[in-house]
Design a protein around this motif. Structure first.
Motif, mmCIF file in Angstrom:
data_model
loop_
_atom_site.group_PDB
_atom_site.id
_atom_site.type_symbol
_atom_site.label_atom_id
_atom_site.label_comp_id
_atom_site.label_asym_id
_atom_site.label_seq_id
_atom_site.Cartn_x
_atom_site.Cartn_y
_atom_site.Cartn_z
ATOM 1 N N ILE A 73 12.557 14.655 -35.296
ATOM 2 C CA ILE A 73 13.510 15.741 -35.054
ATOM 3 C C ILE A 73 13.012 16.665 -33.953
ATOM 4 N N GLY A 74 11.742 17.032 -33.997
ATOM 5 C CA GLY A 74 11.185 17.903 -32.964
ATOM 6 C C GLY A 74 11.200 17.256 -31.590
ATOM 7 N N THR A 75 10.790 15.998 -31.539
ATOM 8 C CA THR A 75 10.779 15.296 -30.250
ATOM 9 C C THR A 75 12.183 15.192 -29.680
ATOM 10 N N LEU A 76 13.155 14.855 -30.534
ATOM 11 C CA LEU A 76 14.532 14.754 -30.057
ATOM 12 C C LEU A 76 15.118 16.121 -29.700
ATOM 13 N N ALA A 77 14.665 17.181 -30.371
ATOM 14 C CA ALA A 77 15.073 18.527 -29.972
ATOM 15 C C ALA A 77 14.545 18.835 -28.572
ATOM 16 N N SER A 78 13.339 18.370 -28.280
ATOM 17 C CA SER A 78 12.778 18.549 -26.944
ATOM 18 C C SER A 78 13.612 17.814 -25.904
ATOM 19 N N VAL A 79 14.011 16.597 -26.244
ATOM 20 C CA VAL A 79 14.849 15.800 -25.340
ATOM 21 C C VAL A 79 16.188 16.501 -25.096
ATOM 22 N N ALA A 80 16.777 17.019 -26.179
ATOM 23 C CA ALA A 80 18.063 17.704 -26.057
ATOM 24 C C ALA A 80 17.948 18.975 -25.218
ATOM 25 N N ALA A 81 16.876 19.740 -25.425
ATOM 26 C CA ALA A 81 16.680 20.970 -24.660
ATOM 27 C C ALA A 81 16.438 20.657 -23.183
ATOM 28 N N LYS A 82 15.687 19.600 -22.924
ATOM 29 C CA LYS A 82 15.449 19.196 -21.538
ATOM 30 C C LYS A 82 16.750 18.783 -20.865
ATOM 31 N N ALA A 83 17.627 18.095 -21.628
ATOM 32 C CA ALA A 83 18.912 17.663 -21.074
ATOM 33 C C ALA A 83 19.771 18.854 -20.662
ATOM 34 N N LYS A 84 19.495 20.027 -21.245
ATOM 35 C CA LYS A 84 20.237 21.242 -20.883
ATOM 36 C C LYS A 84 19.561 22.015 -19.758
ATOM 37 N N GLY A 85 18.489 21.424 -19.179
ATOM 38 C CA GLY A 85 17.838 22.026 -18.025
ATOM 39 C C GLY A 85 16.672 22.931 -18.342
ATOM 40 N N ALA A 86 16.201 22.927 -19.588
ATOM 41 C CA ALA A 86 15.104 23.807 -19.979
ATOM 42 C C ALA A 86 13.750 23.236 -19.572
ATOM 43 N N GLU A 87 12.770 24.120 -19.469
ATOM 44 C CA GLU A 87 11.366 23.744 -19.292
ATOM 45 C C GLU A 87 10.770 23.676 -20.699
ATOM 46 N N VAL A 88 10.504 22.472 -21.174
ATOM 47 C CA VAL A 88 10.242 22.267 -22.597
ATOM 48 C C VAL A 88 8.784 21.926 -22.877
ATOM 49 N N TYR A 89 8.236 22.632 -23.867
ATOM 50 C CA TYR A 89 6.891 22.363 -24.373
ATOM 51 C C TYR A 89 7.011 21.986 -25.849
ATOM 52 N N ILE A 90 6.118 21.122 -26.293
ATOM 53 C CA ILE A 90 6.157 20.690 -27.685
ATOM 54 C C ILE A 90 4.779 20.885 -28.303
ATOM 55 N N ALA A 91 4.754 21.231 -29.592
ATOM 56 C CA ALA A 91 3.491 21.527 -30.267
ATOM 57 C C ALA A 91 3.435 20.842 -31.623
#
Length: 340
Positions: A171-189
């Motif tokens: 879920i977290g990894t896919l949330a990162s993918v979704a946020a990136k698709a919206k143009g965000a600069e995404v970090y994951i922890a």
């Protein structure tokens, strides 16, 4: 037919059950692939907030239509579909307002009611979604992508936003993918460095942060990453009190916090931080029809290689091993799917 059942925590069996009989308005489905959700793993562990026993798990799946009535939705025998597994009551205040994903009496397949982990399953026709030719294995993981996508949508993320997702599971990894698709600069922890590195390298994220258990040091890392401003949006995808606190601490003044994770434990924290930072806090539950339709099209377009989230595949007869392996090696496994 064969059915997977969790009789009690840490006990999964494959048993023989009667093939279901389709009712008018329903489709008889032959399950092709099913994904083990974090909630299914929680049921196995005895830690999931919404489950009891015995329970047939499963709400992430792809299936072939075997029998179906004539319908105006275009569904026919032989089509490969996925489905909305959140059964809403249609009567409560949320349902009356169209907020069917957060129905007051929601029963998700595999959680509050028995799920789809059988060779055959029936569902109302209106719950089906055309897979549009996606491979059956990929289609089975559209639902968890919807959970992540719905949470990201709640925050109305804008291009250039700095986003931190805490939790490098599916879920977290896919949330990162979704946020990136919206143009965000995404970090994951995450506490699992291997998972963080996999997410960053596989989906080309901006960076990863490892929490070694020292939350003060972790927040210092977050501040250094954001020039001591904090993140515009933080997303909790674990369901732990400490990770929700991390989200509150790591978000910028005037920022947004999204809670997707589900847990049983309470958090005692200085709630005045919400006022001090003037935070916007969003809960995110389940997903909507539009999430499924948009993501099927997104994955179909080739913009996201969703198959990369699948790290392990097991045959139906090996379901007990699949759950046990996932339980013991969660730090090294993302999406686990069962081939029916």
């Amino acid at each position: 037919m064969k059915t997977i059942i969790v009789n009690k925590p840490k006990e999964v069996k494959v048993i023989d059950t009667e093939k279901p009989i389709r009712k008018p308005g329903e489709a008889l489905l032959k399950i092709l692939y099913g994904g083990i959700c974090g909630s299914d793993l929680g049921t196995y562990r005895g830690t999931f907030a919404y489950s009891d026993y015995p329970r047939i798990p499963g709400h992430e799946f792809s299936a072939e239509i075997i029998e179906i009535d004539e319908n105006d939705l275009g569904f026919k025998p032989g089509m490969v579909v996925t489905a909305n597994p959140y059964i809403n009551c249609e009567k409560c205040y949320s349902c009356q307002r169209g907020l069917v994903n957060c129905c007051e009496h929601n029963e998700t397949l595999g959680c509050q009611r028995d799920g789809a982990f059988s060779e055959y399953f029936t569902l109302p026709i209106e719950r089906l979604y055309d897979g549009k030719g996606l491979p059956a294995k990929v289609l089975a993981v559209i639902e968890p992508f919807c959970i992540s996508y719905h949470g990201v949508s709640r925050a109305n993320i804008q291009p250039g936003d700095k986003v931190l997702v805490i939790g490098a599971g599916t879920i977290g990894t896919l949330a990162s993918v979704a946020a990136k698709a919206k143009g965000a600069e995404v970090y994951i922890a995450d506490i699992a460095e291997k998972k963080v590195n996999y997410a960053v390298n596989t989906f080309n994220l901006a960076g990863g942060l490892v929490n070694d258990g020292d939350n003060e040091t972790f927040i210092e890392k977050c501040m250094e990453t954001t020039n001591h401003n904090g993140f515009d949006v933080t997303i909790e995808a674990v369901g732990s009190p400490s990770t929700f606190q991390n989200c509150i601490d790591a978000v910028a003044f005037g920022g947004k916090v999204v809670l997707i994770g589900v847990g049983k434990k309470n958090l005692d924290f200085n709630f005045t931080l919400i006022q001090k930072k003037e935070l916007n806090i969003f809960g995110s539950r389940n997903a909507l029809k539009k999430d499924f339709l948009e993501l099927i099209d997104l994955v179909k377009s080739g913009s996201v290689d969703l198959e990369k989230i699948i790290t392990n595949t097991y045959d139906l007869d090996d379901a007990p091993k699949a759950f046990a392996d996932f339980d013991q090696n969660a730090a090294n496994m993302l999406k686990v799917v069962i081939k029916f």
